[in-house]
Design a protein around this motif. Structure first.
Motif, PDB file in Angstrom:
ATOM      1  N   SER A   1       0.817  -1.215   0.000  1.00  0.00           N
ATOM      2  CA  SER A   1       0.000   0.000   0.000  1.00  0.00           C
ATOM      3  C   SER A   1       0.853   1.268   0.000  1.00  0.00           C
ATOM      4  O   SER A   1       0.468   2.273  -0.582  1.00  0.00           O
ATOM      5  N   ARG A   2       2.000   1.222   0.657  1.00  0.00           N
ATOM      6  CA  ARG A   2       2.857   2.399   0.807  1.00  0.00           C
ATOM      7  C   ARG A   2       3.711   2.694  -0.404  1.00  0.00           C
ATOM      8  O   ARG A   2       3.947   3.838  -0.751  1.00  0.00           O
ATOM      9  N   GLU A   3       4.248   1.651  -1.013  1.00  0.00           N
ATOM     10  CA  GLU A   3       5.228   1.832  -2.065  1.00  0.00           C
ATOM     11  C   GLU A   3       4.643   1.463  -3.426  1.00  0.00           C
ATOM     12  O   GLU A   3       3.885   0.511  -3.525  1.00  0.00           O
ATOM     13  N   PRO A   4       5.011   2.212  -4.463  1.00  0.00           N
ATOM     14  CA  PRO A   4       4.565   1.805  -5.797  1.00  0.00           C
ATOM     15  C   PRO A   4       5.133   0.419  -6.108  1.00  0.00           C
ATOM     16  O   PRO A   4       6.296   0.140  -5.815  1.00  0.00           O
ATOM     17  N   PHE A   5       4.295  -0.433  -6.657  1.00  0.00           N
ATOM     18  CA  PHE A   5       4.708  -1.815  -6.896  1.00  0.00           C
ATOM     19  C   PHE A   5       4.111  -2.294  -8.206  1.00  0.00           C
ATOM     20  O   PHE A   5       2.902  -2.298  -8.375  1.00  0.00           O
ATOM     21  N   ASP A   6       4.955  -2.675  -9.123  1.00  0.00           N
ATOM     22  CA  ASP A   6       4.519  -3.212 -10.404  1.00  0.00           C
ATOM     23  C   ASP A   6       4.764  -4.714 -10.379  1.00  0.00           C
ATOM     24  O   ASP A   6       5.885  -5.175 -10.579  1.00  0.00           O
ATOM     25  N   TYR A   7       3.718  -5.476 -10.128  1.00  0.00           N
ATOM     26  CA  TYR A   7       3.851  -6.923  -9.995  1.00  0.00           C
ATOM     27  C   TYR A   7       4.447  -7.547 -11.259  1.00  0.00           C
ATOM     28  O   TYR A   7       5.297  -8.428 -11.184  1.00  0.00           O
ATOM     29  N   THR A   8       3.990  -7.087 -12.421  1.00  0.00           N
ATOM     30  CA  THR A   8       4.479  -7.653 -13.682  1.00  0.00           C
ATOM     31  C   THR A   8       5.979  -7.449 -13.827  1.00  0.00           C
ATOM     32  O   THR A   8       6.714  -8.373 -14.184  1.00  0.00           O
ATOM     33  N   GLU A   9       6.442  -6.262 -13.521  1.00  0.00           N
ATOM     34  CA  GLU A   9       7.879  -5.968 -13.591  1.00  0.00           C
ATOM     35  C   GLU A   9       8.654  -6.801 -12.566  1.00  0.00           C
ATOM     36  O   GLU A   9       9.698  -7.377 -12.869  1.00  0.00           O
ATOM     37  N   TRP A  10       8.127  -6.881 -11.361  1.00  0.00           N
ATOM     38  CA  TRP A  10       8.773  -7.654 -10.307  1.00  0.00           C
ATOM     39  C   TRP A  10       8.885  -9.116 -10.706  1.00  0.00           C
ATOM     40  O   TRP A  10       9.940  -9.740 -10.573  1.00  0.00           O
ATOM     41  N   GLN A  11       7.798  -9.673 -11.219  1.00  0.00           N
ATOM     42  CA  GLN A  11       7.778 -11.073 -11.611  1.00  0.00           C
ATOM     43  C   GLN A  11       8.766 -11.329 -12.754  1.00  0.00           C
ATOM     44  O   GLN A  11       9.454 -12.347 -12.770  1.00  0.00           O
ATOM     45  N   ARG A  12       8.854 -10.423 -13.693  1.00  0.00           N
ATOM     46  CA  ARG A  12       9.757 -10.557 -14.830  1.00  0.00           C
ATOM     47  C   ARG A  12      11.213 -10.611 -14.362  1.00  0.00           C
ATOM     48  O   ARG A  12      12.033 -11.330 -14.923  1.00  0.00           O
ATOM     49  N   ASP A  13      11.527  -9.860 -13.309  1.00  0.00           N
ATOM     50  CA  ASP A  13      12.903  -9.783 -12.812  1.00  0.00           C
ATOM     51  C   ASP A  13      13.239 -10.819 -11.738  1.00  0.00           C
ATOM     52  O   ASP A  13      14.385 -10.950 -11.346  1.00  0.00           O
ATOM     53  N   LEU A  14      12.239 -11.555 -11.263  1.00  0.00           N
ATOM     54  CA  LEU A  14      12.434 -12.458 -10.137  1.00  0.00           C
ATOM     55  C   LEU A  14      13.353 -13.632 -10.481  1.00  0.00           C
ATOM     56  O   LEU A  14      14.253 -13.968  -9.715  1.00  0.00           O
TER      57      LEU A  14
END
Length: 72
Positions: free
Chosen positions: A34-47
């Motif tokens: 909720s606090r920080e901007p989070f792009d799940y798609t980007e995160w998943q791509r880099d995981l």
């Protein structure tokens, strides 16, 4: 495939987080999102950049099979 309402999805998601992390850490995780901007798609791509989609799929299916065997 089972279609869930938004409310049902939220409830199941929160239950999954609590089961995986415990109540306090699940709440902390939700607060972080909720606090920080989070792009799940980007995160998943880099995981797992070194693994192909096929490799990830095989790994996920193997883990799911192990969970069923252990009764989880």
């Amino acid at each position: 495939m089972n279609t869930l309402t938004d409310t049902e999805l939220r409830v199941q998601g929160v239950k999954a987080l609590i089961d995986a992390l415990g109540e306090v850490m699940a709440e902390k995780f939700i607060a972080l999102l909720s606090r920080e901007p989070f792009d799940y798609t980007e995160w998943q791509r880099d995981l797992w950049p070194q693994m192909s989609v096929e490799e990830l799929s095989k790994l996920a299916m193997a883990r799911r099979g192990q969970a069923k065997i252990s009764g989880s």
